[in-house]
Design an enzyme around this catalytic site. Sequence first.
Site, PDB file in Angstrom:
ATOM      1  N   THR A  53       1.071  -1.391  -0.548  1.00 34.14           N
ATOM      2  CA  THR A  53      -0.002  -0.128  -0.200  1.00 34.14           C
ATOM      3  C   THR A  53       1.221   1.419   0.009  1.00 34.14           C
ATOM      4  OG1 THR A  53      -1.983   1.000   0.680  1.00 34.14           O
ATOM      5  CG2 THR A  53      -0.137   0.387   2.359  1.00 34.14           C
TER       6      THR A  53
ATOM      7  N   SER B  14       4.715   0.531   0.530  1.00 33.12           N
ATOM      8  CA  SER B  14       5.675   0.307  -1.159  1.00 33.12           C
ATOM      9  C   SER B  14       5.926   1.792  -1.761  1.00 33.12           C
ATOM     10  CB  SER B  14       5.016  -0.528  -2.061  1.00 33.12           C
ATOM     11  OG  SER B  14       3.243  -0.601  -1.818  1.00 33.12           O
TER      12      SER B  14
ATOM     13  N   GLY C 139      -3.344   5.688   9.069  1.00 39.47           N
ATOM     14  CA  GLY C 139      -3.025   5.473   8.193  1.00 39.47           C
ATOM     15  C   GLY C 139      -2.026   4.321   8.138  1.00 39.47           C
TER      16      GLY C 139
ATOM     17  N   LYS D  99      -8.106   1.758   4.320  1.00 41.35           N
ATOM     18  CA  LYS D  99      -6.425   1.784   4.782  1.00 41.35           C
ATOM     19  C   LYS D  99      -6.178   2.916   5.705  1.00 41.35           C
ATOM     20  CE  LYS D  99      -4.553   0.103   1.859  1.00 41.35           C
ATOM     21  NZ  LYS D  99      -3.726  -0.690   0.445  1.00 41.35           N
TER      22      LYS D  99
END
Length: 181
Positions: free
Chosen positions: A8, A132, A53, A41
Amino acid sequence: MSDTIKGTTIVAVKKDGKTVIAGDGQITMSQSVILKATAVKVRRLYNDKVVIGFAGSVADAFALSERFEAVLAKYSGNLLRSAVELAQEWRTDKLLRKLEAMMIVADKENIIILSGSGEVIEIEDGATAIGSGGNYALSAAKAMLQYAPSLSAREIAVNALKIAGELCVFTNGNITVEEIE
C-alpha cells in the site's frame, strides 16, 4: 514471506492549516496477486480528531490501529504522548515486536510516523509517506508543496498517490482521503 499480505501507499500532507492523510486501496499477496483493490487503510479515531493511515501486513496494521485507538483514549487524545506510548509497547512487547506494519498518525497540529522498531518521527516539513510506493508519493508531494503553491493539501495528497500508483505495482488509484482542519 511469499504468502505475506501487504502492499500500500499512505501519504500525509499539511498545508494552510489543513492536514490530509490519503491511502490507496490495494492489498497484494506475494509479488504478483492483487487480493483486493478497494481496501480502506485510512480512518478517523478519537471523535474524528485524529486520522491514521497504515501500511504493511494487513492483520498487523489493524492490530496496531486498535492498540493506538486504546492508547489515544487513555491519554485523552494527546497524539504525541499516545504515539510514544504505543512505540514503547511495540518495542518491548514480545508479540507486538513481531508485527510488520507502519502508521502515520495526525491531528490538527502534528503528523507522526510510527514504526515497529520504536521510531516516533514528528514531521516538520509538510509531507511524509510510507508503504511500498511511499518514496514516490513523498517525492511528488514535496515537489508539489515547493513548486505548485496553489494546490491544497488534499490535491497534493491525491496527486502524489496517483503518481505513486503509476510507478509502484503495489499501489492503485482507489484513494481514500481524510482531512483535519
